[in-house]
Motif scaffolding. Sequence first.
Motif, mmCIF file in Angstrom:
data_model
loop_
_atom_site.group_PDB
_atom_site.id
_atom_site.type_symbol
_atom_site.label_atom_id
_atom_site.label_comp_id
_atom_site.label_asym_id
_atom_site.label_seq_id
_atom_site.Cartn_x
_atom_site.Cartn_y
_atom_site.Cartn_z
ATOM 1 N N LEU A 63 107.237 80.932 -1.023
ATOM 2 C CA LEU A 63 107.227 81.573 0.287
ATOM 3 C C LEU A 63 106.131 81.051 1.201
ATOM 4 N N TRP B 162 107.888 82.496 6.970
ATOM 5 C CA TRP B 162 107.602 83.592 6.043
ATOM 6 C C TRP B 162 106.594 84.596 6.590
ATOM 7 N N GLN C 124 107.587 88.403 6.492
ATOM 8 C CA GLN C 124 106.771 89.301 5.677
ATOM 9 C C GLN C 124 106.229 90.468 6.505
ATOM 10 N N MET D 257 108.740 93.212 6.852
ATOM 11 C CA MET D 257 109.217 93.887 5.651
ATOM 12 C C MET D 257 108.846 95.366 5.701
ATOM 13 N N ASP E 155 118.992 91.200 -2.357
ATOM 14 C CA ASP E 155 118.705 89.926 -1.703
ATOM 15 C C ASP E 155 119.985 89.096 -1.684
ATOM 16 N N CYS F 17 119.957 84.658 -2.750
ATOM 17 C CA CYS F 17 118.589 84.773 -3.267
ATOM 18 C C CYS F 17 117.957 83.439 -3.664
ATOM 19 N N TRP G 238 112.567 83.839 -4.903
ATOM 20 C CA TRP G 238 111.215 84.067 -4.384
ATOM 21 C C TRP G 238 111.076 85.462 -3.779
ATOM 22 N N HIS G 239 112.057 85.856 -2.966
ATOM 23 C CA HIS G 239 111.972 87.160 -2.307
ATOM 24 C C HIS G 239 112.201 88.303 -3.295
ATOM 25 N N TYR H 242 108.901 88.756 -4.960
ATOM 26 C CA TYR H 242 107.977 89.372 -4.006
ATOM 27 C C TYR H 242 108.233 90.877 -3.916
ATOM 28 N N ILE I 110 117.808 92.246 2.158
ATOM 29 C CA ILE I 110 117.169 91.099 2.802
ATOM 30 C C ILE I 110 118.042 89.862 2.596
ATOM 31 N N SER J 206 117.530 85.472 3.398
ATOM 32 C CA SER J 206 116.740 84.388 3.986
ATOM 33 C C SER J 206 117.579 83.127 4.120
#
Length: 251
Positions: free
Chosen positions: A25, A31, A35, A38, A48, A51, A55-56, A59, A111, A113
């Motif tokens: 991240l 990021w 972040q 969040m 996620d 995914c 990584w997320h 986290y 989430i 990404s």
Amino acid sequence: MKQNKYDDPKFFSAYEQMPRSVKGLEAAGEWHVLQALMPCLKNKRVLDLGCGFGWHCRYAREEQASSVVGVDLSEKMLQKARGKTDDSLISYMKMPIEDIDFPDASFDVVISSLALHYIKSFAAICQKVHACLAPGGRFLFSVEHPIFTCLSTQDWFYDEKGNRLHWPVDDYQAEGVRETTFLTENVIKYHRTISTYINDLIEAGFTIKAVKEPLPSDEMLKANPEMEDEARRPMFLIISAEKRELFRQFS
């Protein structure tokens, strides 16, 4: 069949070498903004979508999420995610994002990404995410910015010496398929306007909480001066949306 470039050996080999794939991240230019948006993840059930290496997901558990589910179409991505994860409260599922079908109110936070610009119907995903979120739940995602996706070339205009002149914007209102080059050729993405992203969320029953067009952090710009051109056009779009409480949905 949904596009799955990440299981292509040539594509995946190139993807593995990207800084965000190696360092996680902190090597992702967007990021620090994602972040900051969040919600509190403590004791939350997190999903996620797309995914990747997880990584997320990891986290979220570091932030004390009660459980995390990561969904991805790529077996190679999931193998990496599982290899990097030693946590029984994180589970990974192989399936296209388009095919998610979780029970109502299964999650508190969803989430995603840099995955949803690979999905043909954003409106359909909004409906599915809305259904599987608990009332008051948060949907936070990043995509490639529509200014970045509108042309298939996804590149600068250069002068005869190779200097970057400007970022071309054309066919912005012509939503749909873009066949472009990302690591390898013949990568399918879907261009849609900013208004489509926002209106699809609203029509699905979300309230928009934040819209961001992030720049790399000052630390990243200092370490990578070549990233200064990122200030000349947005590459990412981040949106935070909240599922409206039931009493507000019918007001």
